[in-house]
Design a protein around this motif. Structure first.
Motif, PDB file in Angstrom:
ATOM      1  N   GLN A 119      -3.272  -2.718  21.142  1.00 37.45           N
ATOM      2  CA  GLN A 119      -4.779  -2.644  21.469  1.00 37.45           C
ATOM      3  C   GLN A 119      -5.679  -2.741  20.250  1.00 37.45           C
TER       4      GLN A 119
ATOM      5  N   PHE B  79      -5.595  -6.431  18.856  1.00 35.60           N
ATOM      6  CA  PHE B  79      -6.252  -7.139  19.680  1.00 35.60           C
ATOM      7  C   PHE B  79      -7.741  -7.114  19.633  1.00 35.60           C
TER       8      PHE B  79
ATOM      9  N   ILE C 138      -9.024  -6.700  27.160  1.00 39.53           N
ATOM     10  CA  ILE C 138      -8.751  -8.003  27.061  1.00 39.53           C
ATOM     11  C   ILE C 138      -9.603  -9.091  28.031  1.00 39.53           C
TER      12      ILE C 138
END
Length: 472
Positions: free
Chosen positions: A12, A15, A414
């Motif tokens: 996470q 990302f 996302i």
């Protein structure tokens, strides 16, 4: 807390930072580019520079807005996912991030409005000063952020009291051993990424027959930047590698896929291969004898530590960093090639007619950002298993959430990121597709009837600042 939750927390953070790092890099490069364009316009009165300024300031405004939004998320994650790290090292990382806000962010915020909306509301000197201050603010911001991150790689100037890091020498904290190399390397990477984006924009327009002085100037300036900065970046990278070898030798061993030394033998450079962490060897290796020794020890038969000299639990994932590093270096070599091709085309007088060069420039448009991300992954994954090298392991830094909680948050990130920032990137590409427009001078008037209230308002693709009476 199980390993799955730890890995999901790392994914996470990786990302979200992958999205965030793109926007500040382009902001740094574009801010300096805009300052150069305005300086050239004020010095030469060539309206091409003015038109390019108006064109790229729209892209800058959208990019700046997305960078701010993505940066807010990064700060929150230190509390939600990495609370033990914040408790342990917050007395150092917290003030460094606060200094970034007090210096860079306030400087950018103070002059950004004048830069975006003051073209015909203030004099030329004040407007240029505002542009320079915004560019300076982006560099100051990078300085504080990299000081904090570099300290996590090469911690200095601290004591540990009651299981917490306490700063005892702020100069040592800020100017830690890896900081100068990483600051220069990152800044040059931002300039290269921006130059490649500008070159790709020019190549796209030239390939479609939109051949005008502004497009030619974009290509010319970008090619000069690549010719000068891409080789310089390679030299800086070499110095950075030597610094990393001194302070984080396991990272270098993982990058090189180097497992062990043989008595009296030089270390080869492994061009390609597949480091196998379980079998402790690099499979399918294609080696160049002695080159590893030459690059990392600057001697013919020099040796450096192999991964087998480190405990298995202290080894970075060689399989990953081996390839991220080679992606970065490979793209860097292509950047040097593009700069040299541009110099050859300029010397032959065909810079603006060489369609192969334009196609190459277009294909390389995103390579600067890809190389930047690959380099960042190499740096951060190569630091594992430490979140603060030698002081705190990543597994000890994470908040004890369940894997389901972290996984749900990751899925939401996302979805939201691809919608939000995907739309922003598409809009930036749409702005670039319009190309620079000629802005004819207009006389008098206090400005547009409507005063934009948000930075992104400056990115109106149909009309932008078009009055140059500020020169008077």
């Amino acid at each position: 807390m199980d390993l799955d939750a730890l890995m999901l927390s790392r994914i996470q953070f990786g990302f979200t930072i992958s999205f965030h790092i793109i926007f500040p890099a382009i902001t740094i490069g574009l801010a300096s580019y805009l300052a150069v364009l305005e300086a050239c316009w004020l010095r030469t009165s060539n309206t091409v520079y003015r038109d390019l300024y108006h064109f790229w300031v729209k892209v800058f405004a959208v990019n700046f807005g997305m960078g701010v939004v993505s940066g807010v998320v990064m700060a929150y994650q230190f509390g939600t996912n990495w609370s033990h790290f914040s408790d342990f090292a917050g007395s150092i990382t917290g003030p460094l991030l606060a200094y970034e806000v007090l210096t860079a962010f306030f400087l950018e915020a103070g002059f950004l409005g004048v830069m975006l909306f003051g073209w015909k509301r203030v004099g030329p000197g004040l407007h240029f000063f505002s542009t320079v201050m915004v560019a300076l603010g982006t560099l100051i911001s990078a300085t504080w952020i990299l000081a904090s991150n570099s300290w996590m790689h090469t911690p200095q100037g601290y004591e540990i009291i009651n299981n917490q890091v306490v700063p005892v020498d702020w100069l040592a904290v800020i100017f830690n051993p890896s900081f100068p190399y990483r600051l220069v390397h990152m800044t040059l990477a931002a300039y290269l990424a921006t130059a490649l984006m500008v070159a790709a924009s020019a190549g796209w327009h030239l390939l479609r027959g939109n051949d005008n002085p502004a497009v030619r100037k974009m290509l010319s300036m970008a090619m000069w930047m690549l010719l000068l900065v891409a080789p310089l970046q390679a030299v800086v990278g070499d110095f950075h590698g030597l610094n990393t070898l001194k302070h984080q030798p396991a990272k270098i061993s993982a990058i090189e896929g180097h497992w062990e030394n043989k008595p009296g033998e030089a270390v080869p450079l492994t061009l390609i291969g597949w480091p196998d962490m379980e079998q402790e060897r690099t499979r399918f290796a294609v080696d160049i004898p002695h080159l590893g020794s030459l690059i990392l020890t600057h001697s013919w038969n020099g040796q450096f530590q192999g991964l087998k000299e480190f405990a298995p639990e202290d080894r970075p994932n060689s399989t990953v960093v081996f390839w991220t590093f080679r992606i970065m270096v490979g793209l860097g070599l292509l950047m040097i090639t593009l700069g040299l091709w541009g110099a050859w085309a300029r010397w032959r007088g065909v810079l603006y007619r060489q369609r192969g060069l334009h196609r190459f420039a277009l294909a390389m448009g995103a390579s600067g950002l890809v190389a930047l991300l690959a380099g960042w992954y190499t740096t951060e994954i190569g630091r594992q298993p430490w979140i603060i090298h030698g002081l705190m392991r990543t597994a000890d830094a994470v908040t004890p959430h369940s894997a389901a909680e972290v996984g749900l948050a990751l899925v939401l990130f996302i979805v939201v990121y691809f919608i939000l920032f995907g739309a922003g990137i598409v809009y930036i590409l749409r702005l670039i597709r319009t190309g620079p427009q000629s802005h004819e001078p207009q006389e008098g008037g206090p400005g547009e009837p409507r005063t934009p209230a948000r930075p992104i308002s400056a990115a109106d693709e149909h009309k932008g600042p078009s009055n140059d009476t500020a020169r008077g």
